[in-house]
Design an enzyme around this catalytic site. Structure first.
Site, PDB file in Angstrom:
ATOM      1  N   GLY A   1      47.840  -0.557 -11.844  1.00 27.12           N
ATOM      2  CA  GLY A   1      47.785  -0.262 -10.412  1.00 27.12           C
ATOM      3  C   GLY A   1      48.774  -1.117  -9.638  1.00 27.12           C
ATOM      4  O   GLY A   1      49.445  -0.645  -8.719  1.00 27.12           O
TER       5      GLY A   1
ATOM      6  N   LYS B   1      44.058  -7.869  -1.140  1.00 30.09           N
ATOM      7  CA  LYS B   1      44.755  -8.894  -1.920  1.00 30.09           C
ATOM      8  C   LYS B   1      46.278  -8.743  -1.736  1.00 30.09           C
ATOM      9  O   LYS B   1      47.015  -9.724  -1.753  1.00 30.09           O
ATOM     10  CB  LYS B   1      44.370  -8.738  -3.399  1.00 30.09           C
ATOM     11  CG  LYS B   1      44.981  -9.787  -4.318  1.00 30.09           C
ATOM     12  CD  LYS B   1      44.676  -9.481  -5.771  1.00 30.09           C
ATOM     13  CE  LYS B   1      45.753  -8.559  -6.307  1.00 30.09           C
ATOM     14  NZ  LYS B   1      45.671  -8.199  -7.693  1.00 30.09           N
TER      15      LYS B   1
ATOM     16  N   ASN C   1      34.727   2.583  -2.129  1.00 30.14           N
ATOM     17  CA  ASN C   1      35.577   2.196  -3.258  1.00 30.14           C
ATOM     18  C   ASN C   1      35.994   0.726  -3.069  1.00 30.14           C
ATOM     19  O   ASN C   1      37.134   0.415  -2.748  1.00 30.14           O
ATOM     20  CB  ASN C   1      36.800   3.118  -3.362  1.00 30.14           C
ATOM     21  CG  ASN C   1      37.565   2.924  -4.654  1.00 30.14           C
ATOM     22  OD1 ASN C   1      37.359   1.959  -5.386  1.00 30.14           O
ATOM     23  ND2 ASN C   1      38.470   3.838  -4.942  1.00 30.14           N
TER      24      ASN C   1
ATOM     25  N   ILE D   1      46.890   6.158  -5.732  1.00 30.18           N
ATOM     26  CA  ILE D   1      47.202   5.323  -6.897  1.00 30.18           C
ATOM     27  C   ILE D   1      45.971   5.467  -7.773  1.00 30.18           C
ATOM     28  O   ILE D   1      44.880   5.055  -7.388  1.00 30.18           O
ATOM     29  CB  ILE D   1      47.402   3.828  -6.567  1.00 30.18           C
ATOM     30  CG1 ILE D   1      48.672   3.591  -5.758  1.00 30.18           C
ATOM     31  CG2 ILE D   1      47.469   3.015  -7.875  1.00 30.18           C
ATOM     32  CD1 ILE D   1      48.964   2.126  -5.458  1.00 30.18           C
ATOM     33  N   TYR D   2      46.141   6.116  -8.911  1.00 27.25           N
ATOM     34  CA  TYR D   2      45.020   6.291  -9.840  1.00 27.25           C
ATOM     35  C   TYR D   2      45.446   5.842 -11.225  1.00 27.25           C
ATOM     36  O   TYR D   2      46.552   6.146 -11.663  1.00 27.25           O
ATOM     37  CB  TYR D   2      44.577   7.758  -9.910  1.00 27.25           C
ATOM     38  CG  TYR D   2      43.767   8.188  -8.712  1.00 27.25           C
ATOM     39  CD1 TYR D   2      42.435   7.801  -8.583  1.00 27.25           C
ATOM     40  CD2 TYR D   2      44.316   8.970  -7.717  1.00 27.25           C
ATOM     41  CE1 TYR D   2      41.681   8.189  -7.482  1.00 27.25           C
ATOM     42  CE2 TYR D   2      43.575   9.369  -6.612  1.00 27.25           C
ATOM     43  CZ  TYR D   2      42.264   8.971  -6.503  1.00 27.25           C
ATOM     44  OH  TYR D   2      41.509   9.349  -5.416  1.00 27.25           O
TER      45      TYR D   2
ATOM     46  N   TYR E   1      43.811  -3.730  -2.150  1.00 29.09           N
ATOM     47  CA  TYR E   1      44.751  -3.617  -1.031  1.00 29.09           C
ATOM     48  C   TYR E   1      44.724  -4.856  -0.141  1.00 29.09           C
ATOM     49  O   TYR E   1      45.765  -5.316   0.326  1.00 29.09           O
ATOM     50  CB  TYR E   1      44.512  -2.330  -0.240  1.00 29.09           C
ATOM     51  CG  TYR E   1      44.873  -1.110  -1.045  1.00 29.09           C
ATOM     52  CD1 TYR E   1      46.174  -0.939  -1.514  1.00 29.09           C
ATOM     53  CD2 TYR E   1      43.927  -0.155  -1.384  1.00 29.09           C
ATOM     54  CE1 TYR E   1      46.527   0.164  -2.287  1.00 29.09           C
ATOM     55  CE2 TYR E   1      44.267   0.951  -2.159  1.00 29.09           C
ATOM     56  CZ  TYR E   1      45.571   1.107  -2.602  1.00 29.09           C
ATOM     57  OH  TYR E   1      45.900   2.185  -3.358  1.00 29.09           O
TER      58      TYR E   1
END
Length: 172
Positions: free
Chosen positions: A109, A145, A136, A97-98, A143
């Site tokens: 995102g 969250k 990161n 996911i970018y 993730y």
């Protein structure tokens, strides 16, 4: 409020995919990696051959996030044998996911992530998993969250450097 559209990527979109792929990978990781390693990864990882192979793989899906037909981010999902590890038919891997830097913090995102969960449920996946670079922290927070928990680690090679990815999963 910007109107963001999520659409499936086809082979006809390969140039846009290559562009957003290289741009966002560079934005995300260039500060932490040597120019040489970045250059080689961007050339090979986003070559026409590699992207063609990925786009024609029936066990992989790509989705663009767009605003006014401009691609601002993308998602890559893998099923079955196309998963980078695990290769469990009951799971879906979010490989990427970018989102382009200027759209960070604007829920792009989250929309791509929501699409991944929707696809996982349509495919009766029991869980979703992914690997995220241990440095990161922004992605790890995102993730967590969304309910992901760490379950393992693996090594990701970028050029001649080995980096540790934290593997996370979410039971659906």
């Amino acid at each position: 409020m910007v109107n963001i559209t999520i659409k499936k990527v086809t082979l006809n979109d390969i140039d846009q995919l290559q562009k957003i792929g290289r741009q966002t990978f560079k934005e995300t990781f260039s500060e932490s990696n040597s120019e040489e390693n970045m250059k080689s990864y961007l050339e090979v990882g986003f070559s026409n051959e590699k992207l063609t192979e990925e786009l024609t793989d029936r066990n992989s899906d790509f989705y663009f996030a767009t605003v006014d037909n401009e691609v601002i981010g993308y998602l890559k999902l893998n099923f079955g044998d196309s998963q980078t590890e695990l290769k469990d038919n009951k799971s879906l891997e979010i490989e990427r996911i970018y989102v382009s830097k200027e759209f960070h913090g604007k829920s792009v995102g989250q929309l791509l992530y929501d699409k991944a969960i929707q696809v996982a449920k349509l495919n009766d996946s029991e869980y979703v998993w992914l690997g995220v670079w241990e440095e990161n922290l922004r992605a790890i927070r995102f993730y967590k969250k969304n309910g992901f928990v760490e379950f393992d680690k693996h090594i990701f090679k970028l050029g001649n450097e080995e980096q540790t990815d934290i593997m996370m999963k979410l039971k659906l």
